[in-house]
Design a protein around this motif. Structure first.
Motif, PDB file in Angstrom:
ATOM      1  N   ASP A   1       0.840  -1.196   0.000  1.00  0.00           N
ATOM      2  CA  ASP A   1       0.000   0.000   0.000  1.00  0.00           C
ATOM      3  C   ASP A   1       0.876   1.248   0.000  1.00  0.00           C
ATOM      4  OD1 ASP A   1      -2.269   1.518  -0.011  1.00  0.00           O
ATOM      5  OD2 ASP A   1      -3.073   0.744   1.876  1.00  0.00           O
ATOM      6  N   ALA A   2       0.249   2.367  -0.285  1.00  0.00           N
ATOM      7  CA  ALA A   2       0.908   3.681  -0.214  1.00  0.00           C
ATOM      8  C   ALA A   2      -0.192   4.733  -0.235  1.00  0.00           C
ATOM      9  CB  ALA A   2       1.875   3.877  -1.380  1.00  0.00           C
ATOM     10  N   THR A   3       0.128   5.929   0.186  1.00  0.00           N
ATOM     11  CA  THR A   3      -0.868   7.002   0.168  1.00  0.00           C
ATOM     12  C   THR A   3      -1.183   7.384  -1.272  1.00  0.00           C
ATOM     13  OG1 THR A   3       0.807   8.749   0.223  1.00  0.00           O
ATOM     14  CG2 THR A   3       0.002   7.902   2.348  1.00  0.00           C
ATOM     15  N   ASP A   4      -2.355   8.001  -1.455  1.00  0.00           N
ATOM     16  CA  ASP A   4      -2.739   8.439  -2.797  1.00  0.00           C
ATOM     17  C   ASP A   4      -1.698   9.399  -3.364  1.00  0.00           C
ATOM     18  OD1 ASP A   4      -4.967   6.958  -2.259  1.00  0.00           O
ATOM     19  OD2 ASP A   4      -6.411   8.600  -2.467  1.00  0.00           O
ATOM     20  N   ASP A   5      -1.217  10.321  -2.522  1.00  0.00           N
ATOM     21  CA  ASP A   5      -0.228  11.312  -2.985  1.00  0.00           C
ATOM     22  C   ASP A   5       1.038  10.627  -3.495  1.00  0.00           C
ATOM     23  OD1 ASP A   5      -1.943  13.331  -2.354  1.00  0.00           O
ATOM     24  OD2 ASP A   5      -0.965  13.889  -0.471  1.00  0.00           O
ATOM     25  N   ALA A   6       1.512   9.615  -2.739  1.00  0.00           N
ATOM     26  CA  ALA A   6       2.739   8.913  -3.129  1.00  0.00           C
ATOM     27  C   ALA A   6       2.550   8.171  -4.446  1.00  0.00           C
ATOM     28  CB  ALA A   6       3.154   7.939  -2.029  1.00  0.00           C
ATOM     29  N   ILE A   7       1.399   7.513  -4.605  1.00  0.00           N
ATOM     30  CA  ILE A   7       1.141   6.753  -5.837  1.00  0.00           C
ATOM     31  C   ILE A   7       1.040   7.686  -7.032  1.00  0.00           C
ATOM     32  CG2 ILE A   7      -0.564   5.319  -7.027  1.00  0.00           C
ATOM     33  CD1 ILE A   7      -1.179   4.031  -4.303  1.00  0.00           C
ATOM     34  N   ILE A   8       0.297   8.782  -6.875  1.00  0.00           N
ATOM     35  CA  ILE A   8       0.151   9.742  -7.982  1.00  0.00           C
ATOM     36  C   ILE A   8       1.508  10.321  -8.362  1.00  0.00           C
ATOM     37  CG2 ILE A   8      -0.807  11.990  -8.625  1.00  0.00           C
ATOM     38  CD1 ILE A   8      -3.264  11.237  -6.856  1.00  0.00           C
ATOM     39  N   ARG A   9       2.325  10.665  -7.360  1.00  0.00           N
ATOM     40  CA  ARG A   9       3.660  11.212  -7.643  1.00  0.00           C
ATOM     41  C   ARG A   9       4.507  10.217  -8.427  1.00  0.00           C
ATOM     42  NH1 ARG A   9       5.192  11.602  -2.844  1.00  0.00           N
ATOM     43  NH2 ARG A   9       6.673   9.867  -2.764  1.00  0.00           N
ATOM     44  N   ARG A  10       4.461   8.931  -8.041  1.00  0.00           N
ATOM     45  CA  ARG A  10       5.254   7.908  -8.739  1.00  0.00           C
ATOM     46  C   ARG A  10       4.815   7.749 -10.186  1.00  0.00           C
ATOM     47  NH1 ARG A  10       4.997   3.657  -3.613  1.00  0.00           N
ATOM     48  NH2 ARG A  10       6.367   4.875  -2.248  1.00  0.00           N
ATOM     49  N   TYR A  11       3.492   7.791 -10.413  1.00  0.00           N
ATOM     50  CA  TYR A  11       3.008   7.676 -11.791  1.00  0.00           C
ATOM     51  C   TYR A  11       3.387   8.896 -12.612  1.00  0.00           C
ATOM     52  CZ  TYR A  11       0.479   3.285 -11.696  1.00  0.00           C
ATOM     53  OH  TYR A  11       0.179   1.944 -11.673  1.00  0.00           O
ATOM     54  N   LYS A  12       3.385  10.054 -11.990  1.00  0.00           N
ATOM     55  CA  LYS A  12       3.804  11.276 -12.696  1.00  0.00           C
ATOM     56  C   LYS A  12       5.282  11.192 -13.081  1.00  0.00           C
ATOM     57  CE  LYS A  12       0.225  14.195 -12.597  1.00  0.00           C
ATOM     58  NZ  LYS A  12      -0.302  14.882 -13.814  1.00  0.00           N
ATOM     59  N   GLU A  13       6.090  10.675 -12.162  1.00  0.00           N
ATOM     60  CA  GLU A  13       7.537  10.592 -12.414  1.00  0.00           C
ATOM     61  C   GLU A  13       7.855   9.598 -13.525  1.00  0.00           C
ATOM     62  OE1 GLU A  13       9.033   9.599  -8.584  1.00  0.00           O
ATOM     63  OE2 GLU A  13       9.009  11.671  -7.829  1.00  0.00           O
ATOM     64  N   THR A  14       7.133   8.480 -13.565  1.00  0.00           N
ATOM     65  CA  THR A  14       7.421   7.447 -14.572  1.00  0.00           C
ATOM     66  C   THR A  14       6.639   7.651 -15.862  1.00  0.00           C
ATOM     67  OG1 THR A  14       5.688   6.002 -13.669  1.00  0.00           O
ATOM     68  CG2 THR A  14       7.917   5.743 -12.785  1.00  0.00           C
ATOM     69  N   ARG A  15       5.645   8.558 -15.812  1.00  0.00           N
ATOM     70  CA  ARG A  15       4.803   8.847 -16.989  1.00  0.00           C
ATOM     71  C   ARG A  15       4.060   7.621 -17.487  1.00  0.00           C
ATOM     72  NH1 ARG A  15       8.540  13.059 -20.587  1.00  0.00           N
ATOM     73  NH2 ARG A  15       8.893  14.552 -18.889  1.00  0.00           N
ATOM     74  N   ARG A  16       3.750   6.726 -16.571  1.00  0.00           N
ATOM     75  CA  ARG A  16       2.975   5.529 -16.924  1.00  0.00           C
ATOM     76  C   ARG A  16       1.492   5.796 -16.715  1.00  0.00           C
ATOM     77  NH1 ARG A  16       4.467   1.568 -12.915  1.00  0.00           N
ATOM     78  NH2 ARG A  16       3.064   0.194 -14.045  1.00  0.00           N
TER      79      ARG A  16
END
Length: 313
Positions: free
Chosen positions: A113-128
């Motif tokens: 699991d992870a917070t919504d903010d952390a997940i959104i940030r990771r997707y933004k960084e990887t552009r997936r």
């Protein structure tokens, strides 16, 4: 004093059968939020010796577990990664787990699991693209997936929140939860090589020992390797070698435990000289023996030794 020989023999046989019995299969089901670190967790579990299967439709889990337990080469540690990528199949996961519970099939579930903010940030960084929001906002996909996973999360044996975890910290958590009791230490390979045949690509540490005295220029030693006593004596008796070993041993003593603490599963120490026959063989053998005495699991390989004109008889 009378001894019941028959009962003693039966106990011995029971203990022997128990010792030789195949290890019970440990099943770890890994699931959780997309972007929470399931792939990384799976890699760490593989490093611990687990057989990992990614994106397995839940309906196949019971049969797969049965096949593993009856396999000729018994598979005792299995990781099954199940997530929303399996789309409509994923909805069967709760029913499959309930069926396994009714049939007394043992399993453990790790929910990442992870917070919504952390997940959104990771997707933004990887552009997936998020699997549940291929054409809409990432936040919509995260919310939809979290709702879909609520029932599964409630059945989890372990929950790891990776929001603020480094890779090293996640590895340590995985090791604490799922490391085998007998432990799997870091595998160390000590490799001698010749620079004229090229550098080993998989080396983590390279020692260039071409500054040591070269037995190649002594006619009686030229065709004998660094593992032969005469050659070893010639190299080791020189002041520069003795000074080098005084510095090398403490260096190895310091560095190897640091790699273990960092969580490496494999370490390759490469020792090179010109041809990979004399000096590198001698030093590699020295490091190998030093690490064996320290209790490490070590392999010794002389990569280029037989590419030379070796005549040791």
């Amino acid at each position: 004093m009378e001894v019941d020989i028959q009962n003693s023999e039966e106990q011995i046989k029971f203990d022997e059968d128990k010792k030789n019995a195949p290890e019970k299969t440990r099943i770890i089901i890994v699931t959780g939020m997309s972007g929470s670190g399931k792939t990384q967790a799976c890699r760490f579990l593989e490093d611990l010796g687990y057989f990992c299967v990614d994106n397995l439709p839940p309906v196949f889990i019971p049969k797969f577990v049965e096949l593993c337990s009856h396999a000729a080469n018994h598979v005792s540690h299995v990781v099954l990664v199940v997530d929303t990528r399996s789309r409509e199949f994923f909805d069967n996961l709760i029913h499959v787990l309930e069926e396994m519970d009714r049939n007394d099939q043992d399993y453990e579930m790790l929910f990442m699991d992870a917070t919504d903010d952390a997940i959104i940030r990771r997707y933004k960084e990887t552009r997936r693209r998020h699997p549940m929001a291929p054409s809409t906002r990432i936040s919509d996909g995260v919310a939809k997936e979290r709702e879909r996973l609520e029932g599964v999360r409630n059945k989890a044996t372990y929950i790891i929140d990776t929001s603020n975890l480094t890779k090293t910290e996640l590895r340590e958590k995985i090791k604490q939860l799922f490391g085998k009791k007998e432990g799997i230490g870091m595998n160390i390979s000590v490799l001698s090589f010749g620079f004229k045949f090229g550098m080993p690509l998989d080396a983590d540490m390279v020692l260039d020992v071409r500054f040591l005295p070269n037995p190649f220029y002594i006619e009686s030693l030229r065709h004998k390797s660094g593992s032969v006593q005469e050659v070893a004596d010639y190299i080791s008796e020189k002041p520069v070698t003795q000074e080098f070993l005084k510095k090398l041993d403490p260096l190895i003593d310091f560095l190897v435990p640091q790699y273990v603490r960092e969580g490496k599963s494999q370490l390759v120490i490469a020792v090179g000289c010109t041809g990979g026959m004399h000096r590198s063989v001698f030093i590699a053998k020295h490091i190998f023996e030093l690490l064996v005495k320290k209790g490490f699991t070590v392999n010794l390989e002389h990569r280029d030794l037989m590419k030379n004109d070796v005549r040791e008889v």
